[in-house]
Design an enzyme around this catalytic site. Structure first.
Site, short mmCIF file in Angstrom:
data_model
loop_
_atom_site.label_atom_id
_atom_site.label_comp_id
_atom_site.label_asym_id
_atom_site.label_seq_id
_atom_site.Cartn_x
_atom_site.Cartn_y
_atom_site.Cartn_z
N TYR A 36 0.80 -1.31 -0.09
CA TYR A 36 -0.02 0.26 0.00
C TYR A 36 0.66 1.18 0.13
CZ TYR A 36 -4.65 -2.02 1.08
OH TYR A 36 -5.60 -2.89 1.00
N GLY A 37 2.24 1.27 0.38
CA GLY A 37 3.05 2.42 0.63
C GLY A 37 2.94 3.26 -0.59
N CYS A 65 -2.23 -2.23 10.26
CA CYS A 65 -1.56 -1.55 9.20
C CYS A 65 -1.13 -0.15 9.45
CB CYS A 65 -2.32 -2.03 7.74
SG CYS A 65 -1.59 -1.22 6.47
N CYS A 120 5.81 -0.18 10.41
CA CYS A 120 4.93 -0.90 9.54
C CYS A 120 4.81 -2.22 10.09
CB CYS A 120 5.94 -0.87 8.25
SG CYS A 120 4.86 -2.11 6.92
#
Length: 271
Positions: A42-43, A73, A183
């Site tokens: 997703y970063g 997350c 993370c």
């Protein structure tokens, strides 16, 4: 008392680090986990994409009748926590505030490092959260985008992983005494991170810290589970069931996990 499961969401396998700590600290609780492995990481995604993808996972978990949602997350927490909390009538918790609070307590030099995805670093949520609690602390933030790919491909013990971790963390070495693993994938690389940073640097697992807050919320809302003899923890992934199973069973130290493939895009209809 409430025996409904707790829902956990993540972009992939990283949230398993939260699941492991939750199962250890709260053994009476059942969990339903969704990992959006197909669209990970997703970063690099835009804020709009992250919000949409997170709603997909939230609505999937709601369909499983969960009593609480844990955003396991950091990227989803940074971009969507307040949005989701406003819309739901069940407790929703993220991982940033617990991690930041623990780091503030642990640092002795007032120099804290944060490693996270690009989106989390861009959001500056850790820095802002720490600054609200203590203006005396210096925060050094560093995006480590390659770490998630290493974990998702189950290469945590490879020579490539050692080199990537060492090279990525070089800008922080010798400059901090506390490092937030911002993370939930990163604790799966904990030994390599500790080796690179040095044994004197305290590592803060934001996901593990969040479980303490989960326990507080369960008590506050009086939704703790009864003690029971049988548990049916359910894990879902949007891609790579076999790889997910290999990582999950090793990390959680539980055999024969209930793991299924899930299509979650259709759960975004109302948002």
């Amino acid at each position: 008392m409430d025996n409904r499961p707790i829902g956990l969401l993540d972009s992939g396998v990283g949230g398993l680090t939260v699941a492991r700590e939750l199962l250890r600290q709260l053994p009476n609780e059942e969990i339903v986990y969704i990992g959006d492995t197909r669209r990970a990481p997703y970063g690099p995604r835009s804020r709009e994409q992250i919000i949409a993808f997170t709603w997909d996972m939230v609505n999937f978990l709601l369909s499983k009748n969960v009593k609480m949602i844990v955003m396991a997350c950091n990227t989803a927490t940074a971009m969507t926590l307040e949005i989701v909390k406003e819309e739901l009538d069940i407790p929703v918790i993220g991982v940033i505030l617990p991690g930041a609070s623990s780091a503030i307590q642990k640092t002795k030099t007032n120099k804290i490092g944060v490693i996270a995805t690009q989106a989390s670093i861009r959001s500056d949520e850790y820095h802002k959260t720490i600054a609200r609690k203590s203006s005396a602390i210096e925060v050094l933030s560093l995006a480590c985008p390659k770490f998630v790919s290493i974990v998702e491909s189950n290469e945590m013990e490879s020579e490539i992983a050692k080199r990537v971790v060492s090279e990525s963390l070089a800008p922080l070495v010798g400059k901090i005494d506390t490092l937030i693993l911002g993370c939930t994938h990163y604790p799966l690389l904990r030994s390599l991170i500790q080796e690179t940073m040095g044994k004197e640097v305290r590592l803060i697992d934001s996901g593990a810290e969040a479980v303490r807050d989960i326990s507080v919320l369960l008590n506050y809302f009086e939704i703790n589970a009864h003690e029971r003899k049988e548990y049916q923890h359910c894990f879902y992934t949007t891609a790579g069931v076999n790889s997910f199973r290999e990582i999950a069973e090793k990390w959680l130290n539980i055999g024969h996990l209930h793991i299924e493939h899930a299509e979650i895009e259709n759960f975004n209809k109302e948002k």
